[in-house]
Design a protein around this motif. Structure first.
Motif, mmCIF file in Angstrom:
data_model
loop_
_atom_site.group_PDB
_atom_site.id
_atom_site.type_symbol
_atom_site.label_atom_id
_atom_site.label_comp_id
_atom_site.label_asym_id
_atom_site.label_seq_id
_atom_site.Cartn_x
_atom_site.Cartn_y
_atom_site.Cartn_z
ATOM 1 N N ASP A 371 -40.337 -8.458 -2.138
ATOM 2 C CA ASP A 371 -39.315 -6.983 -2.338
ATOM 3 C C ASP A 371 -40.290 -6.479 -3.314
ATOM 4 O OD1 ASP A 371 -37.769 -5.143 -3.939
ATOM 5 O OD2 ASP A 371 -36.263 -5.762 -2.805
ATOM 6 N N PRO A 372 -40.717 -5.331 -3.129
ATOM 7 C CA PRO A 372 -41.363 -4.952 -4.485
ATOM 8 C C PRO A 372 -40.704 -4.838 -5.712
ATOM 9 C CG PRO A 372 -41.162 -3.160 -2.608
ATOM 10 C CD PRO A 372 -40.383 -3.976 -2.344
ATOM 11 N N LEU A 373 -39.514 -5.002 -5.827
ATOM 12 C CA LEU A 373 -38.561 -4.996 -7.124
ATOM 13 C C LEU A 373 -39.517 -6.507 -7.561
ATOM 14 C CD1 LEU A 373 -37.061 -3.501 -9.255
ATOM 15 C CD2 LEU A 373 -34.782 -5.388 -8.169
ATOM 16 N N TRP A 374 -40.069 -7.651 -6.760
ATOM 17 C CA TRP A 374 -39.469 -8.702 -7.528
ATOM 18 C C TRP A 374 -40.927 -8.748 -8.347
ATOM 19 C CZ3 TRP A 374 -43.103 -11.894 -6.185
ATOM 20 C CH2 TRP A 374 -43.994 -13.569 -7.290
ATOM 21 N N ILE A 377 -41.869 -6.974 -11.577
ATOM 22 C CA ILE A 377 -41.607 -8.073 -13.077
ATOM 23 C C ILE A 377 -42.560 -9.386 -12.581
ATOM 24 C CG2 ILE A 377 -39.862 -9.644 -13.916
ATOM 25 C CD1 ILE A 377 -38.981 -6.480 -13.699
ATOM 26 N N PHE A 378 -43.322 -9.570 -12.004
ATOM 27 C CA PHE A 378 -44.403 -10.378 -11.629
ATOM 28 C C PHE A 378 -44.740 -9.851 -11.733
ATOM 29 C CE2 PHE A 378 -47.487 -11.781 -9.423
ATOM 30 C CZ PHE A 378 -47.656 -13.809 -9.666
ATOM 31 N N VAL A 379 -46.042 -8.890 -11.987
ATOM 32 C CA VAL A 379 -46.538 -7.969 -12.366
ATOM 33 C C VAL A 379 -46.511 -7.694 -13.916
ATOM 34 C CG1 VAL A 379 -48.210 -5.846 -12.147
ATOM 35 C CG2 VAL A 379 -47.525 -6.974 -10.156
ATOM 36 N N VAL A 380 -45.701 -7.739 -13.697
ATOM 37 C CA VAL A 380 -45.178 -7.493 -15.287
ATOM 38 C C VAL A 380 -45.352 -8.224 -16.472
ATOM 39 C CG1 VAL A 380 -43.983 -7.062 -17.493
ATOM 40 C CG2 VAL A 380 -43.945 -5.599 -15.171
ATOM 41 N N LEU A 427 -40.522 -19.635 -13.123
ATOM 42 C CA LEU A 427 -39.051 -19.909 -12.752
ATOM 43 C C LEU A 427 -39.248 -18.667 -11.650
ATOM 44 C CD1 LEU A 427 -37.376 -21.472 -16.372
ATOM 45 C CD2 LEU A 427 -37.279 -22.452 -14.100
ATOM 46 N N VAL A 428 -39.331 -17.298 -11.743
ATOM 47 C CA VAL A 428 -38.410 -16.547 -11.025
ATOM 48 C C VAL A 428 -39.314 -16.544 -10.042
ATOM 49 C CG1 VAL A 428 -38.794 -14.984 -13.368
ATOM 50 C CG2 VAL A 428 -41.054 -15.202 -12.059
#
Length: 445
Positions: A371-374, A377-380, A427-428
């Motif tokens: 998902d682009p939303l997940w 956060i990974f990129v951040v 974790l994420v």
């Protein structure tokens, strides 16, 4: 001329590396690399169309469509809000208000870095501003009270990166614009990961100080309940601003841009209330916000142009097909991309990493079922890691400026917090519900 999209991808990457190493501005490097790609693929154009006409059309189209964006207007406003808070004594009042409440926790005032960075991140959106603002006050304060320098520096470096994860985040705004992902959803998705990371930092400080009590000065300060309640007058205005700005977004009452306007007005009101707002520091805040916004928007426009060229040349499709043929498991793909981002973080700043990689990486991620939303956060998280990786870790430079310490000592102090960030990324990745819980909850409400 080159017709293989995979070879064209290597040409683009090589061109960007050469331009960056030559000292060319990042925005110009993005434009130049895209133009090199078009010239290398000149034979793919009909003979009746000039290569320079096509480049001009694509450039004009991408710049206009990217910068003529209502969500993008949130970016300079959040930057201005952070600048106003940074250039007044509001941040000092915030830190003074926290001291009475943290004195009885194991680790005591080490936690002030974590809590203050978390709160300031929620109104600044910038890792550099968070690290610089909090560090200028807490480092000298902790040193004068006898706290161990290494843990003070490490907790500051780690907590300072929260400026990108706890919303409003400049990186999230940029990612949302480039990936066509809801900025409001990104803000909501970043809350639990950001607070979880801050909590793990504090847990580490507690465990470390319990194992080695000498890290904390023997003399303990005590505060009465009246003193704690009195300190709330310094905390309340900033907490109220956070609730108003982020609460409006989470409740669906305001867009991120409208919340940014409210944030600027709120910051001005608080500065005026504390009688810290002068024409001089207001001009400085405006000028700094304009410079920062102009730099970021120039980079965003260059990244959008490169993204359009990548699509026009068929590079994104070819790379997606190539990755699919490798039959990598989703976790292996994320591991490969994570290692790539860590290596890029050694030579590039966070914003550059996002805008340079997203046009190529995002189609691969979407094709792999993420998902682009997940992934946002990974990129951040990856950008956070880049803030504390040598030799271009910007937070390292900020802390070196504040402390005048050797870079090697700063990196050594920061390493445990770097590992904590890596653990949080794991974790994420294993439990993506950490990212999706709040956005899904808000949708069902």
């Amino acid at each position: 001329m080159i017709s293989d999209p995979l070879i064209l991808a290597l040409v683009l990457v090589g061109a960007m590396v050469i331009f960056l190493l030559s000292g060319l501005w990042i925005g110009f490097s993005l434009y130049a690399a895209a133009i090199v790609g078009m010239i290398a693929c000149k034979t793919n154009l009909p003979p009746t169309i000039s290569i320079w006409d096509k480049i001009g059309d694509l450039m004009a189209n991408s710049i206009w469509n990217t910068l003529n964006s209502w969500p993008l207007s949130a970016l300079p406003l959040f930057i201005l809000m952070g600048e106003i808070l940074y250039r007044t004594s509001i941040s000092t009042r915030l830190l003074n208000g926290l001291v009475p409440w943290l004195s009885n926790i194991p680790g005591r005032l080490y936690h002030i870095n974590v809590v203050a960075c978390s709160l300031f991140a929620a109104v600044s959106g910038s890792s550099a501003a968070t690290t610089a603002t909090v560090g200028k006050i807490t480092y000298n304060e902790l040193s004068s009270r006898g706290y161990h320098k290494s843990l003070a520096i490490g907790s500051l470096a780690g907590s300072g990166t929260l400026g990108f994860l706890i919303p409003p985040s400049l990186i999230m705004i940029i990612y949302g614009i480039l990936s066509d992902t809801s900025i409001g959803q990104l803000f909501i998705a970043g809350v639990i990961p950001g607070l979880s990371l801050a909590a793990i930092y504090s847990i580490y400080i507690v465990v470390r100080c319990m194992m080695n009590p000498s890290l904390v000065p023997a003399q303990k300060e005590s505060f009465s309940m009246k003193q704690r309640m009195d300190s709330l007058k310094d905390l309340f205005p900033v907490l109220l601003l956070i609730v108003i700005v982020l609460g409006g977004i989470y409740a669906g009452l305001t867009t991120p841009t409208e919340a940014a306007v409210i944030g600027v007005l709120g910051a001005l009101a608080i500065a005026a209330w504390f009688k810290n707002l002068t024409m001089s520091n207001f001009k400085e805040a405006l000028l700094s916000a304009v410079k920062t916004s102009g730099m970021i928007c120039f980079i965003i426009a260059g990244a959008a142009f490169l993204s359009q060229i990548v699509g026009f040349l068929g590079i994104a499709t070819a790379l997606s097909e190539y990755i699919a043929e490798l039959n990598l498991s989703p976790y292996m793909l994320i591991l490969v991309l994570g290692l790539m981002y860590v290596m890029l973080g050694m030579i590039l700043d966070g914003i550059s990493i996002v805008v340079m990689t997203l046009p190529i990486v995002l189609p691969i991620i979407v094709a792999a079922g993420f998902d682009p939303l997940w992934f946002g956060i990974f990129v951040v998280f990856m950008v956070e890691l880049s803030q504390v990786t040598p030799p271009v870790g910007f937070s390292i430079f900020v802390i070196q400026y504040i402390t005048n310490d050797d870079v090697r000592d700063i990196l050594k102090a920061t390493f445990p917090f770097f590992l904590i960030m890596v653990f949080m990324v794991m974790l994420v990745t294993i439990f993506p519900e950490i990212v999706f819980y709040l956005p899904q909850k808000m949708v069902t409400m």
